[in-house]
Scaffold this motif. Sequence first.
Motif, PDB file in Angstrom:
ATOM      1  N   ALA A   4      37.466  42.551  45.475  1.00 27.90           N
ATOM      2  CA  ALA A   4      36.738  41.348  45.875  1.00 27.90           C
ATOM      3  C   ALA A   4      36.069  41.507  47.230  1.00 27.90           C
ATOM      4  CB  ALA A   4      37.700  40.158  45.886  1.00 27.90           C
ATOM      5  N   ILE A  99      43.384  41.937  42.494  1.00 27.97           N
ATOM      6  CA  ILE A  99      42.307  40.945  42.502  1.00 27.97           C
ATOM      7  C   ILE A  99      42.736  39.639  43.160  1.00 27.97           C
ATOM      8  CG2 ILE A  99      40.954  39.414  41.010  1.00 27.97           C
ATOM      9  CD1 ILE A  99      40.561  41.833  39.145  1.00 27.97           C
ATOM     10  N   ASP A 100      43.858  39.072  42.727  1.00 29.02           N
ATOM     11  CA  ASP A 100      44.273  37.774  43.253  1.00 29.02           C
ATOM     12  C   ASP A 100      44.476  37.832  44.761  1.00 29.02           C
ATOM     13  OD1 ASP A 100      44.159  36.949  40.662  1.00 29.02           O
ATOM     14  OD2 ASP A 100      46.308  36.592  40.420  1.00 29.02           O
ATOM     15  N   VAL A 103      41.029  38.113  46.636  1.00 27.47           N
ATOM     16  CA  VAL A 103      40.301  36.841  46.717  1.00 27.47           C
ATOM     17  C   VAL A 103      40.959  35.927  47.748  1.00 27.47           C
ATOM     18  CG1 VAL A 103      39.650  34.748  45.456  1.00 27.47           C
ATOM     19  CG2 VAL A 103      39.417  36.992  44.365  1.00 27.47           C
ATOM     20  N   ASP A 104      42.279  35.879  47.722  1.00 32.64           N
ATOM     21  CA  ASP A 104      42.989  35.043  48.698  1.00 32.64           C
ATOM     22  C   ASP A 104      42.727  35.517  50.117  1.00 32.64           C
ATOM     23  OD1 ASP A 104      44.053  33.399  46.751  1.00 32.64           O
ATOM     24  OD2 ASP A 104      45.923  34.547  46.576  1.00 32.64           O
ATOM     25  N   LYS A 130      38.729  34.491  40.700  1.00 36.78           N
ATOM     26  CA  LYS A 130      39.795  35.380  40.218  1.00 36.78           C
ATOM     27  C   LYS A 130      39.632  35.634  38.717  1.00 36.78           C
ATOM     28  CE  LYS A 130      43.174  33.894  43.678  1.00 36.78           C
ATOM     29  NZ  LYS A 130      44.434  33.153  43.936  1.00 36.78           N
ATOM     30  N   HIS A 131      39.349  34.553  37.983  1.00 33.44           N
ATOM     31  CA  HIS A 131      39.165  34.688  36.534  1.00 33.44           C
ATOM     32  C   HIS A 131      37.998  35.624  36.222  1.00 33.44           C
ATOM     33  CE1 HIS A 131      39.055  33.605  32.301  1.00 33.44           C
ATOM     34  NE2 HIS A 131      37.776  33.279  32.424  1.00 33.44           N
ATOM     35  N   HIS A 134      38.939  39.263  36.970  1.00 39.83           N
ATOM     36  CA  HIS A 134      39.850  39.797  35.958  1.00 39.83           C
ATOM     37  C   HIS A 134      39.079  40.138  34.684  1.00 39.83           C
ATOM     38  CE1 HIS A 134      43.836  39.667  37.723  1.00 39.83           C
ATOM     39  NE2 HIS A 134      43.587  38.471  38.232  1.00 39.83           N
TER      40      HIS A 134
END
Length: 384
Positions: A4, A99-100, A103-104, A130-131, A134
């Motif tokens: 990200a 990924i998660d 993004v965070d 996030k979606h 993924h």
Amino acid sequence: MRGAAMKLGQMISMDAGDILPPEFTQILARLRDQAHHMTARQLDEVLTAEWGVQWRARLSGFQGTPIAAASIGQVHRGRLPDGREIAIKIQYPGIARSIDADVDNVATLLRVTGLLPRELDLGPLLIEAKHQLHEEANYLREAWMMERYGELVGKDRAYLVPLPIPTLTTERILAMDYVEGTPIEAVAFAPQETRDAVAQALAQLVLRELFEWGVMQTDPNFANYRWQETTGRLVLLDFGAAREVPSVTAGGYHRLLMAALDGNRDEVRTAAVDAGFLGSAAASKHRRVIDEMIDVILAELGKPGPFDFGDRAFLGLLREQAAILAGDRTTWHLPPTDTLFVQRKISGTALLAARLKAHVDINRMIASYRDRGPAAMTDFSPKQ
């Protein structure tokens, strides 16, 4: 940088010289087609995990040095036993799992630097980001999207979509035809006629995605396009970010664009609020400034002849007016996520047309959709 964070850098680097210093833009531009490569050991581990220990037996040739490397994977050339030249996109180890957190981390960076007000709810956008990432990390889904896009393009000679190779494609490896082409940015040095043709094909693609297909490849990274001078075709690459466009989103754009063609400032403002582009608080509190911005845009669109994407002098005035809106953080507004993704594609396409200094009769192209509203969404959910 990968994942990200790297995608954010890629998006920033698409600036057409209106915001960032040219030196900074050139540095960030490397993110569009360069990244740290996997080591030979990592590469072998991924290929072995996906294709088996004897993975080399599937090919008659494999180029160990990648021809491109980006945020989620790197691309290698290969050859099938029958002599067919292919491109093989191989995902970086562990990228999907990061990924998660990526993004965070980007969201935290935006918060702690004060770039965004704390009152602005980023939650829905972060969930959708996030979606989306993924989905981009699922190469089986991308292969399916590539096939569907090929069907949608059909026999249109303006575009070329590679064919995926199902027997070699897994969730972390995407094999497809290798297609020759010139980097799209190199077209900036081509004759005006060529630059205009490329920009027209790009703009027409956006309109077809929005108003005919109901699905859009929402990543306008310049590396996702190539140009074939010999055939005059635009090569379309990377379909991980392809997503459905809800009819309400397409309808909002249709109303906005038709109001702009008519030169109707009040209707443009109302359509912008209804579509979520503009917050109602800002439209009410800063109506004069917003109307001035709309007038500038309508004046540019109302000029006779093709729109000159290379003439960006009017953006200076828009930046001054936008600064007034940006200064009032109490009226900041986050558009619907579907609108943000569509606008990402539209803005990126405009930036590329500006890079090419292209002349396109965009009004005529938009006007052709006046009497045919947005089509229903294409069923783009991968079949189980």
